[in-house]
Motif scaffolding. Structure first.
Motif, short mmCIF file in Angstrom:
data_model
loop_
_atom_site.label_atom_id
_atom_site.label_comp_id
_atom_site.label_asym_id
_atom_site.label_seq_id
_atom_site.Cartn_x
_atom_site.Cartn_y
_atom_site.Cartn_z
N ARG A 1 0.84 -1.20 0.00
CA ARG A 1 0.00 0.00 0.00
C ARG A 1 0.87 1.24 0.00
N ARG A 2 0.46 2.18 -0.75
CA ARG A 2 1.16 3.48 -0.75
C ARG A 2 0.25 4.48 -0.07
N THR A 3 0.86 5.24 0.78
CA THR A 3 0.08 6.26 1.46
C THR A 3 -0.09 7.46 0.54
#
Length: 117
Positions: free
Chosen positions: A102-104
């Motif tokens: 996941r990328r913030t």
């Protein structure tokens, strides 16, 4: 007055992710095992030859509601079991691809190059 069982209690034919038809059933009354077995019928001798420490064989009793998997201890009761047997399924499907990390979307709290403590 007796009630009918909530389900047939027998094995269900389902398709595995590798594409083969398998039998699924909870076998046992107290500490039931969730069994997934190949649907291909074998003789008792063939199934015993394929048995391994982590791959069990099962005796199949056919009832009006369909197949029912039972422990394959029939060889203790009689020398030659005439019922079909099945063996635990070993899936040959590849594992699903791992999900990307996941990328913030939140921007960093400080400008680039500045250290935060």
């Amino acid at each position: 007055m007796t009630r009918p069982p909530s389900s047939s209690g027998g094995a269900r034919r389902v398709r595995c992710r590798c594409g083969r038809t398998v039998l699924r059933q909870l076998v046992g009354h107290r500490a039931a095992l969730d069994v997934t077995a190949d649907a291909d019928p074998l003789t008792a001798g063939q199934a015993a030859a394929l048995r391994e420490p982590n791959r069990l064989d099962w005796c199949v009793r056919t009832t009006g509601g369909g197949p029912v998997l039972m422990w394959a201890d029939c060889h203790r009761r009689r020398a030659d079991c005439d019922r079909p047997h099945v063996i635990d399924h070993q899936c040959t499907a590849t594992a699903p691809p791992a999900r990307p990390a996941r990328r913030t979307r939140k921007p960093p709290p400080v400008p680039d190059g500045q250290l935060t403590l």
